[in-house]
Design a protein around this motif. Structure first.
Motif, PDB file in Angstrom:
ATOM      1  N   UNK A  17      52.788  29.946  42.502  1.00 31.40           N
ATOM      2  CA  UNK A  17      53.244  29.290  41.273  1.00 31.40           C
ATOM      3  C   UNK A  17      52.155  28.317  40.818  1.00 31.40           C
ATOM      4  N   UNK A  18      52.090  28.096  39.531  1.00 33.73           N
ATOM      5  CA  UNK A  18      51.062  27.219  38.989  1.00 33.73           C
ATOM      6  C   UNK A  18      49.692  27.878  38.989  1.00 33.73           C
ATOM      7  N   UNK A  19      49.667  29.206  38.916  1.00 27.49           N
ATOM      8  CA  UNK A  19      48.412  29.946  39.032  1.00 27.49           C
ATOM      9  C   UNK A  19      47.546  29.912  37.781  1.00 27.49           C
ATOM     10  N   UNK A  22      44.277  24.536  37.978  1.00 27.28           N
ATOM     11  CA  UNK A  22      44.231  23.602  39.092  1.00 27.28           C
ATOM     12  C   UNK A  22      44.304  24.233  40.476  1.00 27.28           C
ATOM     13  N   UNK A  23      45.042  23.567  41.356  1.00 26.82           N
ATOM     14  CA  UNK A  23      45.160  24.013  42.741  1.00 26.82           C
ATOM     15  C   UNK A  23      45.808  25.391  42.835  1.00 26.82           C
ATOM     16  N   UNK A  24      46.798  25.654  41.996  1.00 23.75           N
ATOM     17  CA  UNK A  24      47.454  26.958  42.011  1.00 23.75           C
ATOM     18  C   UNK A  24      46.495  28.079  41.677  1.00 23.75           C
ATOM     19  N   UNK A  37      47.318  40.723  48.122  1.00 26.25           N
ATOM     20  CA  UNK A  37      47.807  41.082  46.784  1.00 26.25           C
ATOM     21  C   UNK A  37      48.519  39.841  46.279  1.00 26.25           C
ATOM     22  N   UNK A  38      48.172  39.385  45.089  1.00 28.65           N
ATOM     23  CA  UNK A  38      48.676  38.108  44.590  1.00 28.65           C
ATOM     24  C   UNK A  38      49.466  38.294  43.308  1.00 28.65           C
ATOM     25  N   UNK A  39      50.644  37.683  43.274  1.00 29.52           N
ATOM     26  CA  UNK A  39      51.430  37.575  42.056  1.00 29.52           C
ATOM     27  C   UNK A  39      51.348  36.118  41.639  1.00 29.52           C
ATOM     28  N   UNK A  40      50.719  35.867  40.512  1.00 26.24           N
ATOM     29  CA  UNK A  40      50.574  34.494  40.032  1.00 26.24           C
ATOM     30  C   UNK A  40      51.528  34.211  38.888  1.00 26.24           C
ATOM     31  N   UNK A  41      52.169  33.061  38.931  1.00 23.40           N
ATOM     32  CA  UNK A  41      53.071  32.626  37.866  1.00 23.40           C
ATOM     33  C   UNK A  41      52.576  31.291  37.334  1.00 23.40           C
ATOM     34  N   UNK A  54      44.220  45.318  33.239  1.00 24.43           N
ATOM     35  CA  UNK A  54      45.271  45.746  32.306  1.00 24.43           C
ATOM     36  C   UNK A  54      45.307  44.812  31.102  1.00 24.43           C
ATOM     37  N   UNK A  55      45.698  45.345  29.973  1.00 22.66           N
ATOM     38  CA  UNK A  55      45.732  44.521  28.769  1.00 22.66           C
ATOM     39  C   UNK A  55      46.976  43.638  28.713  1.00 22.66           C
ATOM     40  N   UNK A  56      47.998  43.980  29.455  1.00 26.58           N
ATOM     41  CA  UNK A  56      49.236  43.202  29.460  1.00 26.58           C
ATOM     42  C   UNK A  56      49.555  42.732  30.870  1.00 26.58           C
ATOM     43  N   UNK A  57      49.743  41.438  31.028  1.00 26.19           N
ATOM     44  CA  UNK A  57      50.140  40.865  32.311  1.00 26.19           C
ATOM     45  C   UNK A  57      51.615  40.504  32.221  1.00 26.19           C
TER      46      UNK A  57
END
Length: 58
Positions: A17-19, A22-24, A37-41, A54-57
């Motif tokens: 989270x917070x990707x 900053x720190x995220x 494998x990373x899922x960033x929010x 990809x053009x859409x995240x």
């Protein structure tokens, strides 16, 4: 990072989270570089990047 020793997260998945800044963001990048494998929010969609080009995240 280089070499197989730096692939310690290979085969693992992480949600950061917070990707978008900053720190995220730094954490998400470091995990991805170590093989995870990373899922960033984050709140700022424009600051999030699709690693596969990809053009859409989502």
């Amino acid at each position: 990072m280089t070499g197989s020793a730096d692939r310690r997260s290979s085969g693992r998945a992480a949600i950061v989270t917070g990707a978008s800044s900053g720190i995220g963001r730094a954490t998400a990048i470091a995990l991805a570089e170590s093989g995870a494998r990373v899922l960033g929010a984050g709140r700022r969609k424009d600051a999030l990047v699709c690693a596969d080009g990809a053009s859409t995240c989502w």
